[in-house]
Design an enzyme around this catalytic site. Sequence first.
Site, PDB file in Angstrom:
ATOM      1  N   ARG A  14       0.792  -1.261   0.091  1.00  9.49           N
ATOM      2  CA  ARG A  14      -0.125   0.283  -0.126  1.00  9.49           C
ATOM      3  C   ARG A  14       0.978   1.200   0.018  1.00  9.49           C
ATOM      4  O   ARG A  14       1.144   1.915  -1.062  1.00  9.49           O
ATOM      5  CB  ARG A  14      -1.048  -0.051   1.393  1.00  9.49           C
ATOM      6  CG  ARG A  14      -2.092   0.858   0.958  1.00  9.49           C
ATOM      7  CD  ARG A  14      -2.123   2.161   0.978  1.00  9.49           C
ATOM      8  NE  ARG A  14      -1.483   2.778   2.355  1.00  9.49           N
ATOM      9  CZ  ARG A  14      -1.076   3.796   2.558  1.00  9.49           C
ATOM     10  NH1 ARG A  14      -0.981   5.037   1.671  1.00  9.49           N
ATOM     11  NH2 ARG A  14      -0.668   4.312   3.740  1.00  9.49           N
ATOM     12  N   HIS A 208       9.947   6.926   7.572  1.00  8.88           N
ATOM     13  CA  HIS A 208      10.569   6.719   5.980  1.00  8.88           C
ATOM     14  C   HIS A 208      11.973   7.357   6.448  1.00  8.88           C
ATOM     15  O   HIS A 208      12.546   8.010   7.184  1.00  8.88           O
ATOM     16  CB  HIS A 208      10.020   7.898   5.416  1.00  8.88           C
ATOM     17  CG  HIS A 208       8.680   7.584   4.717  1.00  8.88           C
ATOM     18  ND1 HIS A 208       8.315   7.474   3.382  1.00  8.88           N
ATOM     19  CD2 HIS A 208       7.579   7.078   5.482  1.00  8.88           C
ATOM     20  CE1 HIS A 208       6.835   6.974   3.247  1.00  8.88           C
ATOM     21  NE2 HIS A 208       6.369   6.759   4.448  1.00  8.88           N
ATOM     22  N   CYS A 239       8.587   9.661  -1.472  1.00 12.85           N
ATOM     23  CA  CYS A 239       8.302  10.564  -0.624  1.00 12.85           C
ATOM     24  C   CYS A 239       7.497  11.743  -1.515  1.00 12.85           C
ATOM     25  O   CYS A 239       8.353  12.214  -2.235  1.00 12.85           O
ATOM     26  CB  CYS A 239       9.077  11.287   0.217  1.00 12.85           C
ATOM     27  SG  CYS A 239       8.373  12.643   1.132  1.00 12.85           S
ATOM     28  N   ASN A 248       9.909   4.183   2.583  1.00  6.17           N
ATOM     29  CA  ASN A 248       9.821   3.683   3.859  1.00  6.17           C
ATOM     30  C   ASN A 248      11.067   3.031   4.332  1.00  6.17           C
ATOM     31  O   ASN A 248      11.972   2.703   3.414  1.00  6.17           O
ATOM     32  CB  ASN A 248       8.943   2.603   3.962  1.00  6.17           C
ATOM     33  CG  ASN A 248       7.151   3.000   3.651  1.00  6.17           C
ATOM     34  OD1 ASN A 248       6.837   3.455   4.668  1.00  6.17           O
ATOM     35  ND2 ASN A 248       6.946   2.831   2.388  1.00  6.17           N
TER      36      ASN A 248
END
Lengths: 303, 303
Positions: A14, A208, A239, A248
């Site tokens: 996701r 992240h 990002c 991440n």
Amino acid sequence: MSVNQVEIVEVGPRDGLQNEAVAVSTADKIALIERAVGAGLRRIEATSFVHPKAVPQMADAEAVMAGVPRVDGVSYSGLVLNRRGFDRAVAAGVDEVNCVLVASETFCQRNQRMSVGESLQIVADLIDDARAEQLTVSVTIATAFGCPFEGEVPASAVVDLARAAAELGVDEIALADTIGVGVPMQVSGLVAAVAEVAPGIDLRCHFHNTRNTGYANAVAAIGAGVTVLDSSIGGIGGCPFAPDATGNIATEDLVYLLDRSGIDTGTDLGALIAASDWLGGVLGATLPGQLSRAGRFPPPAAN
Amino acid sequence: MSVNQVEIVEVGPRDGLQNEAVAVSTADKIALIERAVGAGLRRIEATSFVHPKAVPQMADAEAVMAGVPRVDGVSYSGLVLNRRGFDRAVAAGVDEVNCVLVASETFCQRNQRMSVGESLQIVADLIDDARAEQLTVSVTIATAFGCPFEGEVPASAVVDLARAAAELGVDEIALADTIGVGVPMQVSGLVAAVAEVAPGIDLRCHFHNTRNTGYANAVAAIGAGVTVLDSSIGGIGGCPFAPDATGNIATEDLVYLLDRSGIDTGTDLGALIAASDWLGGVLGATLPGQLSRAGRFPPPAAN
């Protein structure tokens, strides 16, 4: 770190894929989830039930959920931003819904098109139905460590939201460093402050590695008592507010760090590295996760 | 972290460039050092006085030292592996010599072509002359967190070397994660053990981010009381034992983490990012340091 066990939530399918430039087929999404489950991961953020016009990468949410392997002990979560998404998630057979609160009013308006108060009201409106469906309810507090529009986010804004979520009776509260600006001391302080207003509720952290602080933040979170961490195989995710930046923290790099620290995650590092290599092929890119390139230590043959 | 000040040793000109594929001119090496000094760094590992056949990238050691800016409070260090190198370093006008001990016998034989005992004897033979020249003597214990040939390195091997170096009267002992395999709990434990056998001697740590643990290790070192850290602008350096892997922790990313943690390094983050951008141009590569790509936070304009 007195913790000896950490649960990893694999968010690659996701949060990871949603922020990658390359579109991935439903079959490959399911294959990624199969590899994650095969590597021992037991919580997977499988997809997002949002409007397909807003997030076209997640338009196949129902098809993904229809194809995931149903294995005892494996829990699939779907991101949900409103009643419509909740109903879709229930119909698709998720085990867990993940709702989003945002610690910054500007980010909430720009990203969710609602106020922070409205996003909290959505959780309030859904929680009884989620209980009736025997779903786990997780709430992620986005921009908890900084906002791309407002800059520093006061810890009090995060703590207030956590308190409100706790009062609603959610099962888990996550602190998310949405844009990868947090630092370890901030993590320690914020986790402690949130734990105080959410007694008995599981805390999760979402980091992240945008500015190379993600793994240090994970260690700080564990040091502060957090036992659930989000990560993505390969470190995918990017990002949206820093187009060239990494995503991440990578599941395999996190597991390497934890394995060598004597912290059990129930996962198999070799299988995670293989999954990361495979995913790099699917995305046609060198992924940010470094274990694939650097190799395990000590080398498996030397074990 | 109760530390409120950390001293950074910029190792880009030596450990960084030595492990980059691209050869850099003497003028660019001096320009890098000028930029480092301009950004507020006060200790620079400028070069290595080893045989030019062994390390051709450092063949211009004397020329580099002849060109560095002489600024009050700035100390230049040269890596020295034997008497010949020491004599060259003294003649070239270094302020500090950095000698290398190796915690793994196999690595010492393969990398330095001598035994661990012989490498210790070199320090013993040089230290009085270094004192006579008023040079600071730093000793770096390589492979302190793992060896590419032997695998795990027992902490006792590192502690024994540190004790021996302390008894010789060196000014500073560094623990180096030469191949980037260490994890934070290991760092905390090893720093504490070494501090015990080297009372009153400064401890420094040298981390590579090969497996994404470098910044977490830096935080752990600070947590254990270390106040001197090595890093390289841009995170240059690579790892000779993992050709595709990243190098030293990046000075600008470390400073970002420390700045936002309220730990003073006396450096200017904007100038460091500019130096990293410039160095990326010189090397024709996207460097591992992430601040250049992700941007500062909060953005300088918002300050």
